[in-house]
Design an enzyme around this catalytic site. Structure first.
Site, PDB file in Angstrom:
ATOM      1  N   GLU A 107      87.913 114.375  57.047  1.00  0.00           N
ATOM      2  CA  GLU A 107      88.458 114.441  58.397  1.00  0.00           C
ATOM      3  C   GLU A 107      88.739 113.038  58.918  1.00  0.00           C
ATOM      4  OE1 GLU A 107      86.823 118.649  60.029  1.00  0.00           O
ATOM      5  OE2 GLU A 107      85.615 116.931  60.558  1.00  0.00           O
ATOM      6  N   CYS A 120      89.937 106.923  63.545  1.00  0.00           N
ATOM      7  CA  CYS A 120      88.600 106.924  62.954  1.00  0.00           C
ATOM      8  C   CYS A 120      88.727 107.574  61.577  1.00  0.00           C
ATOM      9  CB  CYS A 120      87.658 107.720  63.855  1.00  0.00           C
ATOM     10  SG  CYS A 120      86.005 107.904  63.177  1.00  0.00           S
ATOM     11  N   CYS A 127      78.431 112.701  52.915  1.00  0.00           N
ATOM     12  CA  CYS A 127      77.540 111.547  53.005  1.00  0.00           C
ATOM     13  C   CYS A 127      76.136 111.954  52.581  1.00  0.00           C
ATOM     14  CB  CYS A 127      77.512 110.980  54.424  1.00  0.00           C
ATOM     15  SG  CYS A 127      76.573 109.429  54.507  1.00  0.00           S
ATOM     16  N   CYS A 131      71.541 111.227  58.120  1.00  0.00           N
ATOM     17  CA  CYS A 131      71.085 110.875  59.473  1.00  0.00           C
ATOM     18  C   CYS A 131      70.968 112.180  60.269  1.00  0.00           C
ATOM     19  CB  CYS A 131      72.086 109.946  60.148  1.00  0.00           C
ATOM     20  SG  CYS A 131      72.331 108.406  59.250  1.00  0.00           S
ATOM     21  N   CYS A 134      73.813 113.571  62.685  1.00  0.00           N
ATOM     22  CA  CYS A 134      75.182 113.535  62.150  1.00  0.00           C
ATOM     23  C   CYS A 134      75.478 114.771  61.321  1.00  0.00           C
ATOM     24  CB  CYS A 134      75.342 112.280  61.300  1.00  0.00           C
ATOM     25  SG  CYS A 134      76.900 112.230  60.422  1.00  0.00           S
TER      26      CYS A 134
HETATM   27  S1  SF4 Z   1      75.946 108.733  60.497  1.00  0.00           S
HETATM   28 FE1  SF4 Z   1      74.608 108.654  58.685  1.00  0.00          FE
HETATM   29  S2  SF4 Z   1      74.877 110.647  57.646  1.00  0.00           S
HETATM   30 FE2  SF4 Z   1      76.563 110.399  59.135  1.00  0.00          FE
HETATM   31  S3  SF4 Z   1      78.258 109.572  57.929  1.00  0.00           S
HETATM   32 FE3  SF4 Z   1      77.201 107.829  58.889  1.00  0.00          FE
HETATM   33  S4  SF4 Z   1      75.660 107.187  57.357  1.00  0.00           S
HETATM   34 FE4  SF4 Z   1      76.361 109.232  56.769  1.00  0.00          FE
END
Ligand code: SF4
Length: 370
Positions: A107, A120, A127, A131, A134
């Site tokens: 995205e 963005c 990922c 986190c 997220c």
């Molecule tokens: S906030 Fe953390 S989990 Fe989300 S994309 Fe960034 S590094 Fe990865």
């Protein structure tokens, strides 16, 4: 508002199996095309058609002879991602879902602001860093994007949204860009032909070896660091990567970072109710970043069903108090306006739909979205 395009065939097409010309530097492209072009400047024409005009089809490069277009089409492909879906927010932020050659989806978000656009973009198709605020992290790991896919992402969104060349670019979409530094660097070499480096920001969760690598680059974009807590205990709770690169190591590495005279580091700080939003936290944050020429972006967390009940933003009064306290301590800071949250395009809300998430372990009470 959602605009969906027809589905893409699962298997890569024959064109996708031919070498992709996107993501190649000028010199590498010239080398590759040397055997089939009649004059050396033709390679430059192909490069500009690809990387400046975002042409996605050799047949449309009408400045080239028919014969050369045919030869290019026989030997190479242009791996421009397909725009599979776009969601338009009430505030005019647009989230674009892009499908890559192997079917992976990413995205990107176009954020218009007073005539200027910030894009963005993603550096990975998922990922692994998990986190807890997220959605991308919740969905789990994905592969690194190639340099061509990073460049293609910008070109595809620019073309789809009819955006001018002079954009701001932030690597704050899906993935950790400093776990993909080789492709990031190669993509930046191409992207900076049309976008000034000072308009590009790479945001990291604090990957120390990646920051050290960036420090060695001759020309660097802006650097933003996701801090989110002034101490290791809470930072590790919401950002597991802190166990590998704790605050002391991260800050020591940033002290060695060669920051250009006219630049500032950006520290991102997601405000989560009752977790990191107290006056004492603002004081601790101010102490922590005092050695740096820096600014702080305060981002009230964006709730999402997959993140669970604890990811709630503080009240407006508490956000304001935190912000005021930072100002009293002499810290340059802004509260980021929420953009595109009605279409899950806000910070922390990007995901890799159309594939199952990694699972729900460790997030008690969270149910998969329907
Ligand atoms: S906030 Fe953390 S989990 Fe989300 S994309 Fe960034 S590094 Fe990865």
């Amino acid at each position: 508002m959602v605009t969906a395009l027809p589905p893409h065939p699962e298997a890569p097409t024959a064109a996708a199996r031919r070498p992709d010309l996107l993501g190649l530097s000028r010199s590498r492209l010239a080398e590759l095309l040397a055997p089939i072009v009649d004059r050396p400047f033709r390679a430059g024409q192909v490069y500009d058609a690809l990387n400046r005009r975002g042409v996605g089809d050799f047949a449309a490069m009408t400045e080239l002879s028919k014969e050369l277009r045919r030869r290019l089409g026989e030997r190479f492909s242009i791996g421009l991602p397909e725009v599979a879906e776009r969601l338009v927010s009430a505030d005019e932020t647009v989230k674009v879902l892009l499908r890559l050659g192997d079917g992976a989806v990413i995205e990107a978000v176009d954020i218009p602001d007073r005539g200027r656009h910030t894009l963005c973009i993603s550096s990975q198709a998922g990922c692994a860093l998990a986190c807890s605020f997220c959605v991308t992290g919740y969905w789990g790991a994905g592969r690194n994007l190639t340099a061509g896919e990073i460049v293609g992402q910008v070109l595809a969104v620019r073309r789809d949204r009819d955006l001018p060349e002079g954009l701001n670019l932030v690597f704050m979409g899906m993935g950790e860009p400093l776990l993909n530094t080789a492709n990031l660097a190669a993509a930046l070499e191409i992207l900076t032909e049309t976008i000034a480096l000072r308009r590009i920001t790479v945001s990291t969760s604090g990957i120390v070896p990646g920051i050290e690598e960036m420090a060695r680059w001759e020309r660097r974009p802006n650097l933003a660091i996701s801090l989110h807590s002034p101490d290791d205990e809470r930072r590790s709770r919401i950002m597991p990567i802190n166990r590998t690169y704790p605050l002391a190591d991260l800050l020591a590495c940033l002290r060695r970072y060669p920051l250009e005279a006219n630049r500032r580091l950006t520290f991102e700080y997601i405000l989560i109710r009752d977790l990191n939003d107290a006056r004492a936290d603002a004081d601790a944050l101010a102490r922590l970043i005092a050695p740096f020429r820096a600014k702080v972006n305060l981002i009230p967390v964006n709730p999402d069903p997959v993140l669970g009940a604890r990811m709630v933003p503080p009240s407006a009064e508490r956000i304001d108090a935190f912000h005021r306290r930072l100002k009293e301590r002499g810290v340059l800071s802004t509260v980021r306006r929420r953009r595109g949250d009605d279409v899950s395009a806000a910070c922390g809300q990007l995901r890799a739909p159309h594939r199952p998430p990694r699972g729900f372990a460790g997030r008690a009470g969270v149910r998969p979205p329907s």
